[in-house]
Every structure is written in C-alpha cells, then in structure tokens.
Design a protein around this motif. Structure first.
Motif, PDB file in Angstrom:
ATOM      1  N   GLN A 102       0.816  -1.210   0.000  1.00 22.27           N
ATOM      2  CA  GLN A 102       0.000   0.000   0.000  1.00 22.27           C
ATOM      3  C   GLN A 102       0.852   1.263   0.000  1.00 22.27           C
ATOM      4  OE1 GLN A 102      -2.581  -0.391   3.397  1.00 22.27           O
ATOM      5  NE2 GLN A 102      -3.745  -2.088   2.495  1.00 22.27           N
ATOM      6  N   ARG A 103       2.080   1.146   0.491  1.00 22.49           N
ATOM      7  CA  ARG A 103       2.988   2.299   0.529  1.00 22.49           C
ATOM      8  C   ARG A 103       4.048   2.233  -0.569  1.00 22.49           C
ATOM      9  NH1 ARG A 103       0.507   1.290   4.880  1.00 22.49           N
ATOM     10  NH2 ARG A 103       0.074   2.841   6.520  1.00 22.49           N
ATOM     11  N   HIS A 104       3.817   1.324  -1.523  1.00 27.23           N
ATOM     12  CA  HIS A 104       4.656   1.204  -2.726  1.00 27.23           C
ATOM     13  C   HIS A 104       6.116   0.872  -2.399  1.00 27.23           C
ATOM     14  CE1 HIS A 104       1.183   2.805  -4.829  1.00 27.23           C
ATOM     15  NE2 HIS A 104       1.184   3.863  -4.012  1.00 27.23           N
ATOM     16  N   HIS A 105       6.307   0.024  -1.393  1.00 28.80           N
ATOM     17  CA  HIS A 105       7.644  -0.484  -1.095  1.00 28.80           C
ATOM     18  C   HIS A 105       7.817  -1.836  -1.766  1.00 28.80           C
ATOM     19  CE1 HIS A 105       8.655   2.660   1.793  1.00 28.80           C
ATOM     20  NE2 HIS A 105       7.460   2.493   2.353  1.00 28.80           N
ATOM     21  N   GLY A 106       9.048  -2.206  -2.055  1.00 30.20           N
ATOM     22  CA  GLY A 106       9.327  -3.463  -2.731  1.00 30.20           C
ATOM     23  C   GLY A 106       9.443  -4.638  -1.786  1.00 30.20           C
ATOM     24  N   ASP A 107       9.764  -5.802  -2.363  1.00 34.92           N
ATOM     25  CA  ASP A 107       9.883  -7.025  -1.581  1.00 34.92           C
ATOM     26  C   ASP A 107      11.037  -6.946  -0.575  1.00 34.92           C
ATOM     27  OD1 ASP A 107       7.791  -8.036  -3.011  1.00 34.92           O
ATOM     28  OD2 ASP A 107       9.020  -9.218  -4.382  1.00 34.92           O
ATOM     29  N   ALA A 108      12.079  -6.197  -0.917  1.00 35.37           N
ATOM     30  CA  ALA A 108      13.215  -6.081  -0.001  1.00 35.37           C
ATOM     31  C   ALA A 108      12.780  -5.434   1.306  1.00 35.37           C
ATOM     32  CB  ALA A 108      14.335  -5.271  -0.646  1.00 35.37           C
ATOM     33  N   ALA A 109      11.882  -4.455   1.219  1.00 40.13           N
ATOM     34  CA  ALA A 109      11.394  -3.795   2.433  1.00 40.13           C
ATOM     35  C   ALA A 109      10.612  -4.774   3.304  1.00 40.13           C
ATOM     36  CB  ALA A 109      10.515  -2.605   2.057  1.00 40.13           C
ATOM     37  N   VAL A 110       9.836  -5.656   2.664  1.00 44.28           N
ATOM     38  CA  VAL A 110       9.098  -6.675   3.410  1.00 44.28           C
ATOM     39  C   VAL A 110      10.072  -7.595   4.137  1.00 44.28           C
ATOM     40  CG1 VAL A 110       7.537  -8.642   3.207  1.00 44.28           C
ATOM     41  CG2 VAL A 110       7.133  -6.594   1.836  1.00 44.28           C
ATOM     42  N   ALA A 111      11.113  -8.014   3.408  1.00 43.45           N
ATOM     43  CA  ALA A 111      12.086  -8.939   3.994  1.00 43.45           C
ATOM     44  C   ALA A 111      12.769  -8.322   5.214  1.00 43.45           C
ATOM     45  CB  ALA A 111      13.130  -9.324   2.946  1.00 43.45           C
ATOM     46  N   TRP A 112      13.183  -7.058   5.108  1.00 48.37           N
ATOM     47  CA  TRP A 112      13.873  -6.427   6.230  1.00 48.37           C
ATOM     48  C   TRP A 112      12.932  -6.191   7.405  1.00 48.37           C
ATOM     49  CZ3 TRP A 112      18.744  -6.655   6.917  1.00 48.37           C
ATOM     50  CH2 TRP A 112      19.621  -6.680   5.827  1.00 48.37           C
ATOM     51  N   THR A 113      11.675  -5.889   7.121  1.00 47.58           N
ATOM     52  CA  THR A 113      10.713  -5.680   8.201  1.00 47.58           C
ATOM     53  C   THR A 113      10.467  -6.973   8.971  1.00 47.58           C
ATOM     54  OG1 THR A 113       9.637  -3.950   6.879  1.00 47.58           O
ATOM     55  CG2 THR A 113       8.411  -4.819   8.753  1.00 47.58           C
ATOM     56  N   LEU A 114      10.292  -8.066   8.235  1.00 49.25           N
ATOM     57  CA  LEU A 114      10.098  -9.361   8.893  1.00 49.25           C
ATOM     58  C   LEU A 114      11.381  -9.852   9.561  1.00 49.25           C
ATOM     59  CD1 LEU A 114       7.798 -11.174   6.304  1.00 49.25           C
ATOM     60  CD2 LEU A 114       7.157 -10.120   8.485  1.00 49.25           C
ATOM     61  N   ALA A 115      12.536  -9.424   9.033  1.00 46.66           N
ATOM     62  CA  ALA A 115      13.797  -9.783   9.683  1.00 46.66           C
ATOM     63  C   ALA A 115      13.883  -9.163  11.069  1.00 46.66           C
ATOM     64  CB  ALA A 115      14.975  -9.333   8.829  1.00 46.66           C
ATOM     65  N   ALA A 116      13.256  -7.993  11.255  1.00 44.88           N
ATOM     66  CA  ALA A 116      13.232  -7.370  12.579  1.00 44.88           C
ATOM     67  C   ALA A 116      12.470  -8.246  13.562  1.00 44.88           C
ATOM     68  CB  ALA A 116      12.587  -5.988  12.495  1.00 44.88           C
TER      69      ALA A 116
END
Length: 414
Positions: free
Chosen positions: A254-268
């Motif tokens: 929804q905020r137009h971030h890519g898959d890398a942003a998802v990966a780093w967020t879940l890595a937290a």
C-alpha cells in the motif's frame, strides 16, 4: 549414559554436556534443509510448470503432509527409537526429493498430478529432527534450568536457520537452477540425520516399544494429556505470526515499497525473537513453565497493537521487533511445558504436537488474514492478530488454573 549435575546452568554449560555439541551440530545441519528445500521446491516447480497454481498446490501438499503427519512420525520415533525410525524416514524423504528434482530440473511438460503426488510423499516422510533433538536435550540433563537454556539455544538456532536458509537459496539461484537447491537441502538433511543417529547420545536412546500394553493403551489419555495447553498456546502464537507475515506484505504494498522492504521488516521480527530467546534462556525463572506460558503469549499483544498504529515501515519494524521478543520465549516455554507434562516415552510426540500447533496456526493465520485484508485495513488486521494472541493467553491461563484445581482436589488429604 550417565547424566552429570551442573553447578551453574549457562549456555556454555549446555554445550559442555556429554556429546551435546556433536549431536546439536548434526541436528542443525539437517534442519538447515527445512529452510532451503521448501523455497527451492516452489521456485523449481514454478519454473518447470510455468504455473503459480501448480506451484502453490505442490507447496500446500508438501507443507500439509509435513505438518499434520508430524505427530505420526514422532510416534514412530518414540516407539522404535531415533535410529530405527529416522533413517528410513530420511531415506524415503531423500528419494522423493530426488525424484522431484529429476522431474523439475528442466522446464517442460511436467504432469501436475505427478508433481503433487511426489511433493506430498516427500513432505509425509520428513524426519522430525527438531522434536528428536529436544527429546535428546531432556535425556542429557535432568536440571530444569539447564534444560530451559538448552531449549532456548535450540529455538534461537532454529530461528536463524529459517532466516539463513532462504538466503542460501538466493545465493545459489545466482548461478544454478532452482532444483539445485533441492539437491543441496536433501544432501544436508541426509548428512545431518546420519550424524545425529550416530551420536552416542542418540544411540543410548532405546525405543519405547516395550512399554506395557496397558500403559500404551492409556498413552493418548495419560502420556500426552497435559500437552494440550502448550499446543494451544503454540497454535495461538503461530496464528498471530501467520497473519502478521501477510499483513506486512499488504502494508508495504500500500505504501509502494518493494519485496526487499518486506524482507527487512520481517527480519526485525526474527531478530527480536532471537534476542528474546537468549534472554529467556538466561534468566533463572522461579515460576514453573506452565505458569509463565500465558504471560509470554500475552506479551505479543501490546507490540502488535503498536504495529496497528505504525505510520511507516520504520516504526512497524520496531513494533515487530518488540513482538518478536516474546515469540521465542513463548515457544520455548511451550516446549518445556509439553516436556514436563508428557511421559518419558512420549517426549518426541509432545514436541512434535507443539511444532504442529505452531505450523497449523500459522497456516490458519495467513488464510484468515487473506480474508480480512479483503475488507479491512492493515491496522485492523494487526489488531485482530493482537486479539488472537490475547485470547489464546486467556484460554491457556484458564486451562492451567483449572488443571491446578483438579490436581489439588485429586491430592490425598493430609
């Protein structure tokens, strides 16, 4: 094999137990495959068939048979012993994955029914190295504080394996076909299982098949009776985590971030879980595991409510790291509670049921989040995940209180 008392329970003392390092290293080597094989299978089937539907169905079959037949495989380990049960399972699992590799090595006309049947069979034969290793920890030490540290170390290591496995697949994909990941994972599983069953700590574990018939008949009611609450707690944690994974994807999209942003967020989330697991294992808790269990599950609720209020990925990552701080402690405590409640001949099954609860809850959470995201905001979906954790904690606490009352009423009067 004699079990030596430990003067000071620390993580170093865990690894100094007889044969602990050798056994643990072999188990981790084999369990690394759990983080490599599923992603490799998905990528390989997608490339070979050109169909996301076929790949999704294959993964559902692989994961479904692996998760829901886990207690059956664990019962075989309890009944026949690790060596006699794990080796045939690993051989069958490797054989099915080898056949799947041959089918999907090159893109082409691969019959979807054949792919589905082979992946389902491969998942059904997955050797339960995690529950088997946790049962070994229980045999290596009778000190409950040291066992808590062993379970904490085991949980943190497993968390890191599931993070590093996909990274290995990503590196391998840069110069080899996706099916090469299946080959690598299969090799690691075979080598790890072989090293695990050859350890003296495992060889000393005999089968429980000679348990008297009357005791075996009562096993479903007696040997595993107290395991229901930790399984429920684990399922609640899995439910919340499964929902969070998908909601984070929607939040980033929804905020137009890519898959890398998802990966780093879940890595937290994973990083917070690792830190929480190490902290939980290092504390000398005075309250028993069954009393701490609902508290650790309830600890997920405030951070998930904070995630619902997060304005961006940075604050969301912080909230998820805080939530993760309670994940490994909750699961470690669930494993400890199950181990305490189960009879000695049912320890592998007890751990497998907790593991099944986590995975089944995660599957249900992802499915539920998919439905909710069709009509609700991500904030409300995070709130629903927090509510699921809180409800699970309340039910678990109520069950523990009821069990304590029943135990007091059944105790003979003095």
């Amino acid at each position: 094999m004699s079990v030596q008392p430990v003067a000071r329970p620390t993580y170093a003392a865990v690894l100094q137990l007889p044969y602990a390092r050798r056994t643990f290293a072999a188990a981790l080597l084999g369990r690394l495959a759990y983080g490599i094989v599923p992603l490799s299978v998905m990528l390989a089937v997608t490339r070979a068939t050109g169909s996301y539907a076929v790949a999704g169905t294959a993964m559902a079959l692989f994961g479904g048979t692996g998760v829901f037949l886990s207690p059956v495989r664990a019962a075989l380990v309890d009944r026949h012993g690790p060596r006699r049960a794990l080796v045939p399972m690993a051989a069958a699992h490797a054989g099915m994955l080898g056949l799947l590799t041959a089918l999907v090595w090159r893109p082409g006309a691969v019959p979807p029914l054949v792919v589905g049947a082979v992946t389902a069979a491969a998942g059904a034969c997955t050797p339960p190295l995690g529950p088997a290793m946790r049962a070994v920890w229980g045999r290596l030490t009778r000190d409950r504080e040291l066992l808590q540290r062993a379970y904490g170390l085991d949980g943190v290591a497993e968390e890191l394996l599931f993070v590093s496995g996909p990274l290995v697949v990503g590196v391998l994909a840069g110069f080899a076909p996706p099916a090469a990941g299946i080959v690598l994972g299969t090799s690691l599983l075979a080598a790890g299982t072989a090293g695990f069953v050859r350890s003296p700590a495992v060889r000393a574990a005999g089968p429980a098949g000679r348990v008297p018939r009357a005791r075996r008949a009562a096993a479903p009611r007696g040997a595993l009776r107290g395991v229901r609450r930790p399984v429920l707690a684990a399922a609640g944690v899995g439910l919340a985590l499964g929902a969070v994974d998908l909601v984070v994807v929607a939040f980033a999209g929804q905020r137009h971030h890519g898959d890398a942003a998802v990966a780093w967020t879940l890595a937290a989330l994973s990083a917070g879980s690792a830190a929480g697991g190490l902290f939980n294992g290092a504390v000398a808790w005075r309250t028993p595991a069954r009393a701490r269990l609902p508290l650790t599950v309830a600890g997920l609720t405030p951070p998930l409510l904070g995630a619902a209020l997060a304005p961006g990925l940075g604050t969301l990552a912080l909230a998820l790291a805080a939530a993760g701080f309670f994940v490994a402690p909750a699961l470690t405590t669930a494993y400890l509670s199950a181990d305490e409640a189960a009879a000695p001949e049912a320890r592998v099954r007890a751990g497998a049921w907790v593991n099944t609860g986590v995975n089944a809850g995660s599957t249900a959470g992802a499915a539920g989040a998919g439905v909710l995201l069709g009509g609700l905001s991500t904030a409300l979906c995070f709130t629903a995940a927090a509510a699921a954790a809180l409800l699970t904690a309340l039910v678990t606490a109520w069950g523990a209180a009821r069990a304590d009352r029943e135990a007091q009423e059944a105790a003979p009067a003095v």
